[in-house]
Design a protein around this motif. Structure first.
Motif, PDB file in Angstrom:
ATOM      1  N   THR A  89       0.834  -1.202   0.000  1.00 26.20           N
ATOM      2  CA  THR A  89       0.000   0.000   0.000  1.00 26.20           C
ATOM      3  C   THR A  89       0.868   1.252   0.000  1.00 26.20           C
ATOM      4  O   THR A  89       0.615   2.205  -0.746  1.00 26.20           O
ATOM      5  N   ASN A  90       1.912   1.249   0.837  1.00 25.02           N
ATOM      6  CA  ASN A  90       2.815   2.397   0.883  1.00 25.02           C
ATOM      7  C   ASN A  90       3.525   2.608  -0.453  1.00 25.02           C
ATOM      8  O   ASN A  90       3.622   3.729  -0.956  1.00 25.02           O
ATOM      9  N   LEU A  91       4.040   1.522  -1.033  1.00 33.88           N
ATOM     10  CA  LEU A  91       4.799   1.627  -2.275  1.00 33.88           C
ATOM     11  C   LEU A  91       3.926   2.072  -3.443  1.00 33.88           C
ATOM     12  O   LEU A  91       4.416   2.711  -4.378  1.00 33.88           O
ATOM     13  N   SER A  92       2.657   1.737  -3.385  1.00 33.17           N
ATOM     14  CA  SER A  92       1.757   2.128  -4.464  1.00 33.17           C
ATOM     15  C   SER A  92       1.589   3.639  -4.543  1.00 33.17           C
ATOM     16  O   SER A  92       1.338   4.194  -5.618  1.00 33.17           O
ATOM     17  N   VAL A 129      12.200   4.161  -1.155  1.00 34.08           N
ATOM     18  CA  VAL A 129      12.485   3.168  -0.123  1.00 34.08           C
ATOM     19  C   VAL A 129      13.898   3.351   0.410  1.00 34.08           C
ATOM     20  O   VAL A 129      14.749   3.994  -0.210  1.00 34.08           O
ATOM     21  N   SER A 130      14.122   2.763   1.560  1.00 31.73           N
ATOM     22  CA  SER A 130      15.457   2.634   2.123  1.00 31.73           C
ATOM     23  C   SER A 130      15.605   1.191   2.583  1.00 31.73           C
ATOM     24  O   SER A 130      14.706   0.650   3.241  1.00 31.73           O
ATOM     25  N   SER A 182      19.421   3.395  -0.813  1.00 32.33           N
ATOM     26  CA  SER A 182      18.266   4.263  -1.053  1.00 32.33           C
ATOM     27  C   SER A 182      17.893   4.215  -2.525  1.00 32.33           C
ATOM     28  O   SER A 182      18.764   4.106  -3.394  1.00 32.33           O
ATOM     29  N   GLY A 183      16.615   4.297  -2.807  1.00 30.94           N
ATOM     30  CA  GLY A 183      16.194   4.276  -4.201  1.00 30.94           C
ATOM     31  C   GLY A 183      14.694   4.240  -4.330  1.00 30.94           C
ATOM     32  O   GLY A 183      13.959   4.548  -3.387  1.00 30.94           O
ATOM     33  N   GLU A 184      14.244   3.858  -5.511  1.00 36.30           N
ATOM     34  CA  GLU A 184      12.817   3.737  -5.779  1.00 36.30           C
ATOM     35  C   GLU A 184      12.485   2.293  -6.116  1.00 36.30           C
ATOM     36  O   GLU A 184      13.187   1.647  -6.899  1.00 36.30           O
ATOM     37  N   ALA A 185      11.418   1.811  -5.510  1.00 40.62           N
ATOM     38  CA  ALA A 185      10.957   0.456  -5.785  1.00 40.62           C
ATOM     39  C   ALA A 185      10.074   0.466  -7.029  1.00 40.62           C
ATOM     40  O   ALA A 185       9.298   1.396  -7.245  1.00 40.62           O
ATOM     41  N   VAL A 241      14.175  -3.293  -6.665  1.00 41.36           N
ATOM     42  CA  VAL A 241      14.880  -2.052  -6.336  1.00 41.36           C
ATOM     43  C   VAL A 241      16.252  -2.097  -6.998  1.00 41.36           C
ATOM     44  O   VAL A 241      17.040  -3.012  -6.737  1.00 41.36           O
ATOM     45  N   ALA A 242      16.527  -1.141  -7.878  1.00 39.65           N
ATOM     46  CA  ALA A 242      17.847  -1.034  -8.499  1.00 39.65           C
ATOM     47  C   ALA A 242      18.793  -0.324  -7.532  1.00 39.65           C
ATOM     48  O   ALA A 242      18.444   0.706  -6.945  1.00 39.65           O
ATOM     49  N   ILE A 243      19.991  -0.884  -7.350  1.00 38.07           N
ATOM     50  CA  ILE A 243      20.973  -0.295  -6.432  1.00 38.07           C
ATOM     51  C   ILE A 243      21.747   0.786  -7.173  1.00 38.07           C
ATOM     52  O   ILE A 243      22.471   0.501  -8.130  1.00 38.07           O
TER      53      ILE A 243
END
Length: 241
Positions: free
Chosen positions: A82-85, A90-91, A143-146, A209-211
């Protein structure tokens, strides 16, 4: 006697920042060998942390991305999904520190937990410290985007199978964090997986998640930042881009 620092070096900004085309060896080794990571998500200024099974795919091992990737799974009814939507930022925290708590110099637990262990001989203490030092060195914050992989695609199938293979262990039923344990069964029983668990598998979603940047903290309080760039663009050295 070594003791942990009560604070790390100032880390509000960049710390010993470097650019690199490959992950630092200690981070790569940590991601290969650790079993769980912590996934932090946030929505409406309310943070949420989950303990997750994960799969680390080194660079150029996925046909869908040349970057190093972290693969996780969850069901679409979870808080993290729900949060990612609504907020894909993300961390991730992964570390190679052992969870065992050694005895303090005072020989007691201030938290009122289990009784202090029996006194160890000098040799036993030395061996314990050597073993702990060998596996306890860093934590890595990514840190990045899922990215929420579209269900039913070949990409989702590839990541799901890689994640299942990486997290199925002898004597265990399958991943227990980030998804339903009963929805994943050992790869040695494909017919069983296709049968009774087929419906549960439909409820599993894949998170990628790409590093692209990593912060390393060591047990002595040191902090270093790394930014990953494509090979051939690594023109910066230590302490800057």
């Amino acid at each position: 006697m070594d003791h942990i620092p009560l604070s790390h070096e100032a880390s509000a900004g960049d710390c010993n920042k470097q650019t690199t085309s490959t992950l630092p060896p200690e981070v790569d080794n940590c991601l290969v060998n650790a079993r769980f990571l912590h996934l932090a998500t946030c929505t409406n200024n309310t943070p949420h942390v989950s303990l997750m099974n994960y799969t680390y795919l080194p660079p150029n091992t996925s046909p869908y991305s040349p970057e190093p990737l972290i693969i996780m799974t969850t069901n679409p009814s979870s808080k993290k999904w729900t949060n990612l939507s609504s907020n894909p930022a993300v961390s991730l925290l992964v570390h190679d520190w052992v969870s065992h708590r050694p005895p303090t110099s005072a020989g007691r637990r201030l938290s009122g937990g289990s009784p202090a262990p029996e006194h160890r001989s000098s040799l036993a203490s030395l061996l314990l410290n050597l073993n702990t030092s060998a596996v306890s060195s860093i934590s890595a914050t990514i840190s990045g985007e899922a990215r929420l992989v579209a269900p039913g695609t070949e990409e989702e199938k590839f990541y799901r199978e890689a994640h299942l293979e990486n997290n199925t262990f002898e004597g265990e039923e399958g991943p227990s964090f980030g998804g339903r344990r009963e929805s994943v069964v050992p790869a040695a029983a494909p017919a069983e997986r296709r049968g009774s668990n087929e419906q549960d598998d439909e409820d599993v979603r894949v998170i990628v998640v790409a590093i692209r940047d990593v912060r390393i903290s060591d047990w002595k309080g040191g902090v270093s930042d790394y930014v990953l760039v494509p090979s051939g663009e690594n023109g910066a050295g230590v302490n800057g881009m």
